[in-house]
Structure formats: structure tokens, C-alpha cells
Design a protein around this motif. Sequence first.
Motif, PDB file in Angstrom:
ATOM      1  N   SER A 109      39.114  30.887  67.576  1.00 33.75           N
ATOM      2  CA  SER A 109      37.375  31.120  67.660  1.00 33.75           C
ATOM      3  C   SER A 109      36.845  32.290  67.757  1.00 33.75           C
ATOM      4  N   PRO A 110      36.272  33.021  66.303  1.00 31.72           N
ATOM      5  CA  PRO A 110      36.471  34.409  65.910  1.00 31.72           C
ATOM      6  C   PRO A 110      35.055  34.878  67.401  1.00 31.72           C
ATOM      7  N   LYS A 111      34.598  34.141  68.083  1.00 33.83           N
ATOM      8  CA  LYS A 111      32.952  34.158  68.846  1.00 33.83           C
ATOM      9  C   LYS A 111      34.021  34.473  70.046  1.00 33.83           C
ATOM     10  N   ALA A 112      34.901  33.739  70.559  1.00 31.41           N
ATOM     11  CA  ALA A 112      35.653  33.883  71.903  1.00 31.41           C
ATOM     12  C   ALA A 112      37.046  35.265  71.613  1.00 31.41           C
ATOM     13  N   SER A 113      37.112  35.805  70.010  1.00 30.42           N
ATOM     14  CA  SER A 113      38.034  36.771  70.736  1.00 30.42           C
ATOM     15  C   SER A 113      37.252  37.799  70.580  1.00 30.42           C
ATOM     16  N   GLU A 114      35.810  37.945  69.342  1.00 28.70           N
ATOM     17  CA  GLU A 114      34.725  38.988  69.341  1.00 28.70           C
ATOM     18  C   GLU A 114      34.391  39.331  71.587  1.00 28.70           C
ATOM     19  N   GLY A 115      34.141  38.748  71.781  1.00 28.10           N
ATOM     20  CA  GLY A 115      33.920  38.352  73.260  1.00 28.10           C
ATOM     21  C   GLY A 115      35.031  39.336  74.245  1.00 28.10           C
ATOM     22  N   VAL A 116      36.258  38.350  73.993  1.00 24.86           N
ATOM     23  CA  VAL A 116      37.716  39.450  74.573  1.00 24.86           C
ATOM     24  C   VAL A 116      37.693  40.662  74.140  1.00 24.86           C
ATOM     25  N   LEU A 117      37.784  41.221  73.146  1.00 26.66           N
ATOM     26  CA  LEU A 117      37.385  42.537  72.610  1.00 26.66           C
ATOM     27  C   LEU A 117      36.668  43.600  73.040  1.00 26.66           C
ATOM     28  N   LEU A 118      35.635  42.824  73.140  1.00 27.10           N
ATOM     29  CA  LEU A 118      34.236  43.608  73.418  1.00 27.10           C
ATOM     30  C   LEU A 118      34.222  43.948  75.423  1.00 27.10           C
ATOM     31  N   SER A 120      37.621  44.072  77.177  1.00 31.97           N
ATOM     32  CA  SER A 120      38.572  44.801  77.084  1.00 31.97           C
ATOM     33  C   SER A 120      37.786  46.361  77.058  1.00 31.97           C
ATOM     34  N   GLU A 121      36.977  46.390  75.289  1.00 35.38           N
ATOM     35  CA  GLU A 121      36.160  47.634  76.518  1.00 35.38           C
ATOM     36  C   GLU A 121      35.450  48.141  76.602  1.00 35.38           C
ATOM     37  N   VAL A 122      34.660  47.137  77.638  1.00 32.04           N
ATOM     38  CA  VAL A 122      33.891  47.740  78.825  1.00 32.04           C
ATOM     39  C   VAL A 122      35.329  47.692  79.696  1.00 32.04           C
ATOM     40  N   MET A 123      36.340  47.260  80.264  1.00 33.05           N
ATOM     41  CA  MET A 123      37.047  47.364  81.088  1.00 33.05           C
ATOM     42  C   MET A 123      37.267  48.709  80.676  1.00 33.05           C
ATOM     43  N   HIS A 124      37.948  49.099  79.649  1.00 33.07           N
ATOM     44  CA  HIS A 124      38.542  50.197  79.434  1.00 33.07           C
ATOM     45  C   HIS A 124      37.743  51.314  79.104  1.00 33.07           C
ATOM     46  N   TYR A 125      36.404  51.206  79.171  1.00 33.54           N
ATOM     47  CA  TYR A 125      35.499  52.481  79.403  1.00 33.54           C
ATOM     48  C   TYR A 125      35.126  53.243  80.921  1.00 33.54           C
ATOM     49  N   ALA A 126      35.090  51.871  82.108  1.00 32.56           N
ATOM     50  CA  ALA A 126      34.888  52.173  83.098  1.00 32.56           C
ATOM     51  C   ALA A 126      36.107  52.728  83.733  1.00 32.56           C
ATOM     52  N   LEU A 127      37.145  52.850  83.412  1.00 34.91           N
ATOM     53  CA  LEU A 127      38.402  53.284  83.697  1.00 34.91           C
ATOM     54  C   LEU A 127      39.291  55.070  82.566  1.00 34.91           C
ATOM     55  N   GLN A 128      38.799  55.014  81.858  1.00 33.25           N
ATOM     56  CA  GLN A 128      38.554  56.244  81.133  1.00 33.25           C
ATOM     57  C   GLN A 128      38.098  57.417  82.092  1.00 33.25           C
ATOM     58  N   ARG A 129      39.332  58.554  81.521  1.00 34.19           N
ATOM     59  CA  ARG A 129      38.984  59.469  82.521  1.00 34.19           C
ATOM     60  C   ARG A 129      37.448  60.017  81.985  1.00 34.19           C
ATOM     61  N   HIS A 140      29.023  58.330  74.767  1.00 33.65           N
ATOM     62  CA  HIS A 140      29.745  57.102  75.811  1.00 33.65           C
ATOM     63  C   HIS A 140      29.102  56.230  76.373  1.00 33.65           C
ATOM     64  N   GLU A 141      28.495  56.708  77.223  1.00 38.31           N
ATOM     65  CA  GLU A 141      27.507  55.803  77.805  1.00 38.31           C
ATOM     66  C   GLU A 141      26.191  55.083  77.279  1.00 38.31           C
ATOM     67  N   VAL A 142      26.448  55.060  76.181  1.00 38.42           N
ATOM     68  CA  VAL A 142      25.530  54.414  75.486  1.00 38.42           C
ATOM     69  C   VAL A 142      25.538  53.502  74.163  1.00 38.42           C
ATOM     70  N   GLU A 143      26.916  54.326  74.358  1.00 40.13           N
ATOM     71  CA  GLU A 143      27.679  52.689  73.358  1.00 40.13           C
ATOM     72  C   GLU A 143      28.500  52.315  74.677  1.00 40.13           C
ATOM     73  N   HIS A 144      28.647  51.937  76.032  1.00 36.27           N
ATOM     74  CA  HIS A 144      29.012  51.001  76.567  1.00 36.27           C
ATOM     75  C   HIS A 144      28.609  50.498  77.097  1.00 36.27           C
ATOM     76  N   ILE A 145      26.674  50.558  77.619  1.00 30.82           N
ATOM     77  CA  ILE A 145      26.005  50.185  77.201  1.00 30.82           C
ATOM     78  C   ILE A 145      25.490  48.822  75.872  1.00 30.82           C
ATOM     79  N   GLU A 146      25.525  49.431  74.848  1.00 30.13           N
ATOM     80  CA  GLU A 146      25.637  48.243  73.835  1.00 30.13           C
ATOM     81  C   GLU A 146      26.562  47.303  73.811  1.00 30.13           C
ATOM     82  N   LYS A 147      27.721  47.822  74.022  1.00 30.54           N
ATOM     83  CA  LYS A 147      28.480  47.023  74.447  1.00 30.54           C
ATOM     84  C   LYS A 147      28.221  45.786  75.126  1.00 30.54           C
ATOM     85  N   TYR A 148      28.520  46.674  76.972  1.00 28.91           N
ATOM     86  CA  TYR A 148      27.518  45.493  77.575  1.00 28.91           C
ATOM     87  C   TYR A 148      26.801  44.492  77.279  1.00 28.91           C
ATOM     88  N   ILE A 149      25.889  44.661  76.241  1.00 33.35           N
ATOM     89  CA  ILE A 149      24.722  44.046  76.192  1.00 33.35           C
ATOM     90  C   ILE A 149      25.273  42.981  75.165  1.00 33.35           C
TER      91      ILE A 149
END
Length: 267
Positions: A109-118, A120-129, A140-149
Motif C-alpha cells: 500500500s503506497p498510501k499507507a507507506s507514505e503515511g508512515v513516512l510522514l 516518522s518525519e513529524v515525530m522526528h521534528y518534535a524530538l529534534q534539537r 523548519h516549523e513551516v515544513e513541519h506544518i506542511e507535513k502535518y497537513i
Amino acid sequence: MQFGIEKLVNPFRDVPREFNPDKIWYLRATWRCFYFLSFSTAYWFLRQTIKNQKRINQMELEGLQAEREKAELEKGLVRSQNALLQAQISPHLLFNTLNFIYNSVQDVSPKASEGVLLLSEVMHYALQRVHDDGKTDLQHEVEHIEKYIALNQLRFSYPLHLQMKCSGRLQGKIPPLLLLTFVENTFKHGDLTDPTQTACISVANQQDTLHFSTSNKKRKHHGGRGYGIGIQNAKTRLREFYDEQDYTLTIDEDEQRHAVHLKIKLT
């Protein structure tokens, strides 16, 4: 002779007798002086003792309060250390698990894999330094919002009517996840299913000033909580990071729509 004249002028006035102090008078006078001096001295010492005792009691009370605060700080430090250890372990497990899920569903499921990747990136931003001042880059904040959307768009089988506009050079630093708080409120409390009332998110940098706004149709709540908690947390963080003259936050709300207007002087 003088006494005789005074007697003639005022025959009814007693003529003063000549004062001849003796040894007994001196002893009595000395005793009175000693008595009053001792009494006043004892009274002064008593007052000083009471003042000193009050001061000692206050110092002891402050000492106990300081010890209590120190104990609370030590407990808080222990909790923070435990939370830090947990934070070091949990993300490692989380990202490994997400990576496993991504590899497992990528071909299915490419759609499910895309959701998992997004995710992962959202969680990584929340934990980054962040930077030493506790802020992160606006870009970076704006990019994170775009991925969250994008992640939320994948969650639903129907489209979400929301637009995000960015203008200007997105440079500068802001507290991390600050803007995301308002975006999360848009998804949580806004009605994004009405194509006639599209929700809007705007980010612009004008003369080193961030202009951020959200506007959305309100979802009908049934006894649930509204925007209060998220907005209050955002206000608290703004007060912690900025002086009053460096930002403005305006909330416009009626029965149908909710809008946020935020201006921050970028550094």
C-alpha cells in the motif's frame, strides 16, 4: 530680708523653706535614678529580645521553606532525569518500528507507506534539537506544518478543504511547535469538510516580522472542549520567549468562524 518682703506683699503665700539635702535624700534620689534606669533598660532589652526572636522565627521559617523547595527541586530533577532516559529509549524504539512498518507496507500500500513516512518525519521534528536560545528555524516549523497537513489529508477518505499560503523569506527563529498549536486546533475543532468555507493558514515574513494567521469554520461541539487549552498554552509560551512589545496575538471568534492573528518580531 527677702522672705520678710514677700510676706508683706503676699501675706497668704507660704514662704519657701531653705533646701538642705542630706545623706538620706541623696540615697533616695540615687535609688530612684537606678530604679527607672534599670526599668527602662530591662524594657529595652525585652523589646529587642522579642524582635530578635521574631527575626529568628522568620529565618527558621524561611529556612524550612527553602529546604522544602530544595526537596521539590530534587524530586523534579529526578523526574526529569527519568523522563530524559525514557525519551532516549522511546524514540529509538518508535523509529525502528515505523521503519519496519514502512518497509513492510511499501509494496502493498503506497498510501499507507507514505503515511508512515510522514508520521516518522513529524515525530522526528518534535524530538529534534533546538538552538541554544530554545528556538527553532522558522523554515523548519513551516515544513513541519506542511507535513502535518499532508498526514491529516491521508487520514480521511474525503478531502479536507484547507489552504496554506507562504510568502516572503521564511528566515528567523521561533519557539518550536508554536505555530503548530494553532494548526492542530484548526484540525481538531474546525469543520474542514465544507467546500464553501475553506480553512486558511497564512505565513509571511514582512520586514523581519512574522505574520501568521488561521481561519476556519467552527465544528459543532457537543459538550466538548474548545480552543481554550491550546490557545492558553501558546500564550504562556509567548510570554516566556518574548517581551510584550515584540508580539501581538489576536483571537476573533463568533458562532460560525474562528480566526487567529499572530505577529512576532523575528530574531
